[in-house]
Scaffold this motif. Structure first.
Motif, short mmCIF file in Angstrom:
data_model
loop_
_atom_site.label_atom_id
_atom_site.label_comp_id
_atom_site.label_asym_id
_atom_site.label_seq_id
_atom_site.Cartn_x
_atom_site.Cartn_y
_atom_site.Cartn_z
N ASP A 106 -26.67 -26.96 -78.73
CA ASP A 106 -25.94 -27.17 -80.20
C ASP A 106 -24.91 -28.34 -79.98
N PHE A 107 -24.37 -28.61 -78.94
CA PHE A 107 -23.40 -29.55 -78.78
C PHE A 107 -23.82 -30.70 -77.77
N PRO A 108 -24.76 -31.23 -77.86
CA PRO A 108 -25.37 -32.03 -76.70
C PRO A 108 -24.66 -33.13 -76.12
N HIS A 109 -23.56 -33.66 -76.98
CA HIS A 109 -22.60 -34.66 -76.71
C HIS A 109 -21.16 -34.20 -75.83
N GLN A 110 -21.40 -32.76 -75.82
CA GLN A 110 -20.22 -32.35 -74.86
C GLN A 110 -20.50 -32.30 -73.44
N PRO A 111 -19.64 -32.86 -72.62
CA PRO A 111 -20.13 -32.78 -71.15
C PRO A 111 -19.47 -31.64 -70.56
N LEU A 112 -20.12 -30.48 -70.81
CA LEU A 112 -19.28 -29.24 -70.72
C LEU A 112 -19.78 -28.42 -69.12
N HIS A 113 -18.71 -28.09 -68.48
CA HIS A 113 -18.97 -27.19 -67.19
C HIS A 113 -18.77 -26.07 -67.70
N LEU A 114 -19.27 -24.83 -66.84
CA LEU A 114 -18.98 -23.59 -66.73
C LEU A 114 -18.60 -22.98 -65.62
N SER A 115 -17.49 -22.33 -65.60
CA SER A 115 -16.65 -21.74 -64.58
C SER A 115 -17.04 -20.19 -64.59
N ILE A 116 -17.61 -19.57 -63.45
CA ILE A 116 -17.80 -18.11 -63.45
C ILE A 116 -17.06 -17.60 -62.35
N ASN A 117 -16.48 -16.44 -62.42
CA ASN A 117 -15.69 -15.71 -61.30
C ASN A 117 -16.85 -14.91 -60.53
N VAL A 118 -16.75 -15.09 -59.34
CA VAL A 118 -17.58 -14.17 -58.44
C VAL A 118 -16.62 -13.66 -57.54
N SER A 119 -16.91 -12.32 -57.49
CA SER A 119 -15.98 -11.48 -56.37
C SER A 119 -16.68 -11.45 -55.07
N ALA A 120 -15.81 -11.27 -54.09
CA ALA A 120 -16.34 -11.48 -52.74
C ALA A 120 -17.51 -10.56 -52.50
N LYS A 121 -17.42 -9.07 -52.93
CA LYS A 121 -18.46 -8.17 -52.74
C LYS A 121 -19.97 -8.48 -53.39
N GLN A 122 -19.64 -9.47 -54.46
CA GLN A 122 -20.93 -9.70 -55.14
C GLN A 122 -21.63 -10.98 -54.31
#
Ligand code: C2E
Ligand code: CA
Ligand code: CA
Ligand code: CA
Length: 275
Positions: A106-122
Motif C-alpha cells: 500500500d505504501f511502496p515508497h516508504q522505506p519501512l523497517h519492522l521491529s519484533i520483540n522476541v523473548s528469550a524463551k521463544q
C-alpha cells in the motif's frame, strides 16, 4: 486451643491461593484469547534525525472483552512461565510480517523497517528459526526489512548456540537489535561476539538525561560503544525535545518515543505516518 491455632505457622496463605487462582484463570483466558483473536498489535514509529519515519516496533496488546486493553507487561511474564509465549510469539511474528507486507504493497515508497520483540524463551525453542522463516515466507515480506529485538537475558544461554541461531537467520536477511541495552548483565566481550545490527538504549537512561549526570554519561558511552562496534543505535522512551537534542548531539541517529508517536493501531499509523 484457639490461641494455639492462631500462633501456628500457617501454610495456607489465602493471598497466595488467590494469586494462584488468579494466575490459573489468566492462563486459561490467555489461551482462549489466542483462538478468539483477542490479541492485537500496536505499532510505534521509529524516526531518523529529520523526524521522518523509518520503521515501526510491533507491541502486543490483549483486547480483553471485559477488562479492555491489557498491556503486555501484565501477561507476558505469565506467558513465559507457562510456555504460552511460544504460540503467542509465533502469532506475533505471523501477524507482524503480514502487516509489513500489506504496508509495503500500500505504501511502496516508504522505506519501512519492522521491529519484533522476541523473548528469550521463544528464541531458545528449537523451532524458532522455522517459525520466523515461515512467517516471512507466508506473508511474502522482505526479510531485510525485519529486525528481531532480543534482550540481554539470552546471556544465560550458550553463546555458541546463540550466535549460530542469529547467524542462520541473518542468512535470510533478518536483522537483530539488542533491546533494553544497559539494564542487563552483558559484558563487552559478549557484546563484541554477537552478530547484531543495532543497540537500543533503554528508556530508563533516556528518561533522566536532563537531571542525572550519570545517566547522561551512560547514554553517551552507549552511543560511542555502538559506533565502535559498528552498530546502529536507537533510543527508546524519547519524550521531550531536550532528550532528543542531547541524543542527537551525541551521535544517536534513531529515535522512538512519545515525542514522535505512541504505540497505535495500524490504521492510525497509516493515517498519521504513512499516507
Ligand atoms: P519494550 O520492548 O522495551 O518496549 C518499549 C515500551 O515502552 C513499550 O511498552 C512502549 O509502549 C513504551 N514506550 C514507548 N515510548 C515511550 C515513551 O516515550 N515513554 C514511556 N514512558 N514509554 C514508552 P509496552 O507496549 O507496554 O510493552 C512493554 C514490554 O512488553 C516491551 O518492552 C516488551 O518487553 C514486551 N512486549 C511487547 N510486545 C511484545 C511481544 O510481541 N513479544 C514479547 N516477547 N514481548 C513484548
Ligand atoms: Ca522492544
Ligand atoms: Ca526497552
Ligand atoms: Ca523491556
Amino acid at each position: 486451643a484457639k490461641e494455639k491455632g492462631r500462633n501456628r505457622i500457617c501454610f495456607y496463605d489465602p493471598l497466595m491461593q488467590e494469586n494462584i487462582e488468579h494466575k490459573t484463570t489468566m492462563e486459561h483466558e490467555l489461551r482462549m484469547a489466542l483462538s478468539k483473536e483477542e490479541l492485537i498489535l500496536f505499532y510505534q514509529p521509529q524516526v531518523n534525525l529529520e523526524g521522518k519515519i523509518v520503521g515501526v516496533e510491533a507491541l502486543l496488546r490483549w483486547n480483553h472483552p471485559q477488562k479492555g486493553l491489557i498491556p503486555p507487561n501484565t501477561f507476558i511474564p505469565l506467558a513465559e512461565e507457562t510456555g504460552l509465549i511460544i504460540p503467542v510469539g509465533s502469532w506475533v511474528l505471523h501477524r507482524a510480517c503480514q502487516q509489513l507486507s500489506e504496508w509495503k504493497k500500500d505504501f511502496p515508497h516508504q522505506p519501512l523497517h519492522l521491529s519484533i520483540n522476541v523473548s528469550a524463551k521463544q528464541f531458545q525453542e528449537a523451532s524458532f528459526y522455522e517459525t520466523v522463516a515461515n512467517a516471512i515466507a507466508l506473508s511474502g515480506s522482505d526479510a531485510g526489512s525485519i529486525k528481531l529485538e532480543l534482550t540481554e537475558s539470552l546471556i544465560l544461554d550458550s553463546i555458541h548456540e546463540t550466535i549460530a541461531k542469529i547467524e542462520a537467520l541473518r542468512l535470510l536477511g533478518v536483522g537483530f537489535s539488542l533491546d533494553d541495552f544497559g539494564t542487563g548483565y552483558s559484558s563487552l566481550s559478549y557484546l563484541k561476539r554477537l552478530p547484531l545490527d543495532e543497540l537500543k538504549i533503554d528508556q530508563s537512561f533516556v528518561r533522566d538525561i536532563g537531571h542525572d549526570n550519570n545517566d547522561a554519561m551512560i547514554v553517551k558511552t552507549i552511543i560511542e560503544m555502538a559506533h565502535n562496534f559498528d552498530l546502529d543505535v536507537i533510543a527508546e522512551g524519547v519524550e521531550d525535545k531536550e532528550q532528543f537534542n542531547f541524543l542527537m548531539e551525541n551521535g544517536c541517529g534513531l529515535f522512538q518515543g512519545y515525542l514522535f508517536g505512541k504505540p497505535m493501531p495500524p490504521e492510525e499509523l497509516e493515517r498519521l505516518f504513512l499516507a
